[in-house]
Design an enzyme around this catalytic site. Structure first.
Site, PDB file in Angstrom:
ATOM      1  N   SER A  73       0.847  -1.196   0.000  1.00 22.78           N
ATOM      2  CA  SER A  73       0.000   0.000   0.000  1.00 22.78           C
ATOM      3  C   SER A  73       0.883   1.246   0.000  1.00 22.78           C
ATOM      4  O   SER A  73       2.046   1.193   0.422  1.00 22.78           O
ATOM      5  CB  SER A  73      -0.860  -0.014   1.270  1.00 22.78           C
ATOM      6  OG  SER A  73      -1.388   1.271   1.529  1.00 22.78           O
ATOM      7  N   TYR A 116      -1.939  -0.766  10.347  1.00 18.75           N
ATOM      8  CA  TYR A 116      -2.054  -1.163   8.939  1.00 18.75           C
ATOM      9  C   TYR A 116      -0.784  -0.791   8.169  1.00 18.75           C
ATOM     10  O   TYR A 116      -0.222  -1.609   7.432  1.00 18.75           O
ATOM     11  CB  TYR A 116      -3.269  -0.461   8.329  1.00 18.75           C
ATOM     12  CG  TYR A 116      -3.491  -0.765   6.864  1.00 18.75           C
ATOM     13  CD1 TYR A 116      -4.081  -1.953   6.459  1.00 18.75           C
ATOM     14  CD2 TYR A 116      -3.110   0.154   5.876  1.00 18.75           C
ATOM     15  CE1 TYR A 116      -4.282  -2.232   5.115  1.00 18.75           C
ATOM     16  CE2 TYR A 116      -3.318  -0.111   4.534  1.00 18.75           C
ATOM     17  CZ  TYR A 116      -3.908  -1.300   4.158  1.00 18.75           C
ATOM     18  OH  TYR A 116      -4.104  -1.574   2.825  1.00 18.75           O
TER      19      TYR A 116
HETATM   20  N1  LIG Z   1      -8.818  -0.769  -0.900  1.00 17.85           N
HETATM   21  C1  LIG Z   1      -7.768  -0.006  -0.779  1.00 17.85           C
HETATM   22  O1  LIG Z   1      -7.855   1.234  -0.701  1.00 17.85           O
HETATM   23  C2  LIG Z   1      -6.381  -0.599  -0.724  1.00 17.85           C
HETATM   24  C3  LIG Z   1      -5.279   0.227  -0.957  1.00 17.85           C
HETATM   25  C4  LIG Z   1      -4.014  -0.325  -0.883  1.00 17.85           C
HETATM   26  C5  LIG Z   1      -3.846  -1.657  -0.607  1.00 17.85           C
HETATM   27  N2  LIG Z   1      -4.944  -2.441  -0.387  1.00 17.85           N
HETATM   28  C6  LIG Z   1      -4.716  -3.849  -0.085  1.00 17.85           C
HETATM   29  O2  LIG Z   1      -5.257  -4.636  -1.140  1.00 17.85           O
HETATM   30  C7  LIG Z   1      -5.772  -5.874  -0.620  1.00 17.85           C
HETATM   31  C8  LIG Z   1      -7.277  -5.982  -0.957  1.00 17.85           C
HETATM   32  O3  LIG Z   1      -7.949  -4.859  -0.423  1.00 17.85           O
HETATM   33  P1  LIG Z   1      -9.537  -4.691  -0.517  1.00 17.85           P
HETATM   34  O4  LIG Z   1      -9.836  -3.303  -0.081  1.00 17.85           O
HETATM   35  O5  LIG Z   1      -9.995  -5.166  -1.831  1.00 17.85           O
HETATM   36  O6  LIG Z   1     -10.120  -5.709   0.527  1.00 17.85           O
HETATM   37  P2  LIG Z   1      -9.751  -6.139   2.013  1.00 17.85           P
HETATM   38  O7  LIG Z   1     -10.841  -5.783   2.921  1.00 17.85           O
HETATM   39  O8  LIG Z   1      -8.414  -5.672   2.409  1.00 17.85           O
HETATM   40  O9  LIG Z   1      -9.721  -7.731   1.816  1.00 17.85           O
HETATM   41  C9  LIG Z   1     -10.899  -8.329   1.626  1.00 17.85           C
HETATM   42  C10 LIG Z   1     -10.702  -9.725   1.072  1.00 17.85           C
HETATM   43  O10 LIG Z   1      -9.949 -10.512   2.003  1.00 17.85           O
HETATM   44  C11 LIG Z   1     -10.710 -11.689   2.310  1.00 17.85           C
HETATM   45  N3  LIG Z   1     -10.463 -12.122   3.699  1.00 17.85           N
HETATM   46  C12 LIG Z   1     -10.564 -11.377   4.825  1.00 17.85           C
HETATM   47  N4  LIG Z   1     -10.321 -12.159   5.910  1.00 17.85           N
HETATM   48  C13 LIG Z   1     -10.057 -13.409   5.432  1.00 17.85           C
HETATM   49  C14 LIG Z   1      -9.745 -14.646   6.045  1.00 17.85           C
HETATM   50  N5  LIG Z   1      -9.637 -14.778   7.378  1.00 17.85           N
HETATM   51  N6  LIG Z   1      -9.538 -15.735   5.255  1.00 17.85           N
HETATM   52  C15 LIG Z   1      -9.638 -15.629   3.907  1.00 17.85           C
HETATM   53  N7  LIG Z   1      -9.930 -14.484   3.269  1.00 17.85           N
HETATM   54  C16 LIG Z   1     -10.133 -13.384   4.026  1.00 17.85           C
HETATM   55  C17 LIG Z   1     -12.163 -11.249   2.117  1.00 17.85           C
HETATM   56  O11 LIG Z   1     -12.986 -12.363   1.798  1.00 17.85           O
HETATM   57  P3  LIG Z   1     -14.000 -13.088   2.804  1.00 17.85           P
HETATM   58  O12 LIG Z   1     -14.631 -12.033   3.633  1.00 17.85           O
HETATM   59  O13 LIG Z   1     -14.941 -13.779   1.859  1.00 17.85           O
HETATM   60  O14 LIG Z   1     -13.157 -14.043   3.578  1.00 17.85           O
HETATM   61  C18 LIG Z   1     -12.062 -10.349   0.894  1.00 17.85           C
HETATM   62  O15 LIG Z   1     -12.092 -11.096  -0.292  1.00 17.85           O
HETATM   63  C19 LIG Z   1      -5.479  -5.827   0.880  1.00 17.85           C
HETATM   64  O16 LIG Z   1      -4.226  -6.402   1.143  1.00 17.85           O
HETATM   65  C20 LIG Z   1      -5.426  -4.341   1.161  1.00 17.85           C
HETATM   66  O17 LIG Z   1      -4.701  -4.033   2.328  1.00 17.85           O
HETATM   67  C21 LIG Z   1      -6.215  -1.950  -0.443  1.00 17.85           C
END
Ligand SMILES: NC(=O)c1ccc[n+]([C@@H]2O[C@H](COP(=O)([O-])OP(=O)(O)OC[C@H]3O[C@@H](n4cnc5c(N)ncnc54)[C@H](OP(=O)(O)O)[C@@H]3O)[C@@H](O)[C@H]2O)c1
Length: 256
Positions: A148, A161
């Site tokens: 990130s 985070y």
């Molecule tokens: N969105 C942003 O602004 C942003 C920016 C920079 C980086 N990122 C990074 O990009 C990645 C994805 O981000 P996001 O915003 O799309 O979603 P997120 O909320 O960070 O991740 C959600 C995903 O993780 C899964 N998950 C959560 N707990 C889990 C568990 N115990 N076992 C298996 N799966 C699990 C969820 O599926 P289930 O609930 O179905 O398990 C869902 O598919 C993350 O690493 C985040 O930190 C996000």
């Protein structure tokens, strides 16, 4: 080099995508499929994975869904067996599963700390190790860890985070060094804020405006902004690139 664009093709590759039930992981699973890969999708919510499987099949690729809790190492071992049984191995791993709490560091609770670390750092490391072992057998592989902008810059409410994401970028470098001899390239993809369902808290109460003000290109990212970088890092086009964190952030880090 005869087929310049062919280097970016993922045809014949198998990708494992964690966190694929929503947000960035879901989008990247589809993006890699559109670039030619067959995909194993994982998360806890089986119904959402089944929907995604159908969408991947609709773009002409094979998909298999394996529901698991990524914080449990035994579940990741089960995923490895599943991938071997359904696809015979894996070439690409995208670690997108995450759990994020946005709140002042004074108020962070032990359970929130544990869950963020268990999903975003422990789960990510053991996915690299256990799915990476399939790549070691082939002497070739591509791992993409979601880092990130907050790995390199500060925002209130994201102390833990940001620490995890700095750790993800560091781990990425360390694994790239250790596993280069096994042919495994390990890189990180670092988006700026993406308006995924899990970011509602961050974007509420003026958060959206404060974030956009820090992005020189003047908008948040959409998951599709990550397609080009993810396909590059997954494909032979990046075979001499390892240990990097690639920022897809509209200039955020440059301006910080
Ligand atoms: N969105 C942003 O602004 C942003 C920016 C920079 C980086 N990122 C990074 O990009 C990645 C994805 O981000 P996001 O915003 O799309 O979603 P997120 O909320 O960070 O991740 C959600 C995903 O993780 C899964 N998950 C959560 N707990 C889990 C568990 N115990 N076992 C298996 N799966 C699990 C969820 O599926 P289930 O609930 O179905 O398990 C869902 O598919 C993350 O690493 C985040 O930190 C996000």
């Amino acid at each position: 080099m005869d087929d310049l664009l062919g280097q970016f093709s993922l045809k014949g590759k198998v990708a494992v995508v964690t966190g694929a039930s929503e947000g960035i992981g879901r989008a990247l699973a589809l993006g890699l499929a559109m670039a030619g890969a067959d995909i194993a999708v994982t998360a806890r919510r089986e119904a959402a994975l089944r929907e995604l499987r159908a969408e991947i099949e609709a773009v002409g690729r094979r998909a298999e869904a394996c529901a698991l809790d990524i914080s449990r190492v035994d579940d990741i071992r089960r995923l490895k067996d599943f991938v071997v049984e359904r696809f015979g191995g894996a070439d690409i791993l995208v670690n997108a599963a995450g759990f994020t709490v946005t709140k002042p560091a004074w108020d962070m609770e032990e359970g929130e700390w544990d869950r963020m670390l268990d999903v975003g750092f422990k789960g990510l490391f053991f996915s690299c190790q256990i799915i990476g072992a399939l790549m070691r057998e082939r002497g070739y592989g591509k791992i993409i860890n979601l880092s990130s902008t907050f790995s390199r810059s500060i925002i209130k409410g994201r102390a833990v985070y940001g620490g995890i994401k700095a750790g993800v970028s560091h781990l990425t470098e360390a694994l790239a060094f250790e596993w280069a001899a096994d042919g495994i390239r390990v890189n990180a993809l670092a988006p700026t804020a993406v308006a995924t369902p899990s970011r509602a808290e961050l974007l509420a109460g003026g958060g959206y405006e404060r974030l956009v003000a820090r992005i020189p290109l003047g908008r948040l990212a959409v998951p599709e902004d990550l397609f080009g970088a993810a396909i590059y890092l997954a494909s032979p086009a990046s075979d001499f690139v390892t240990g990097q964190t690639l920022f897809v952030d509209g200039g955020w880090v440059a301006a910080s």
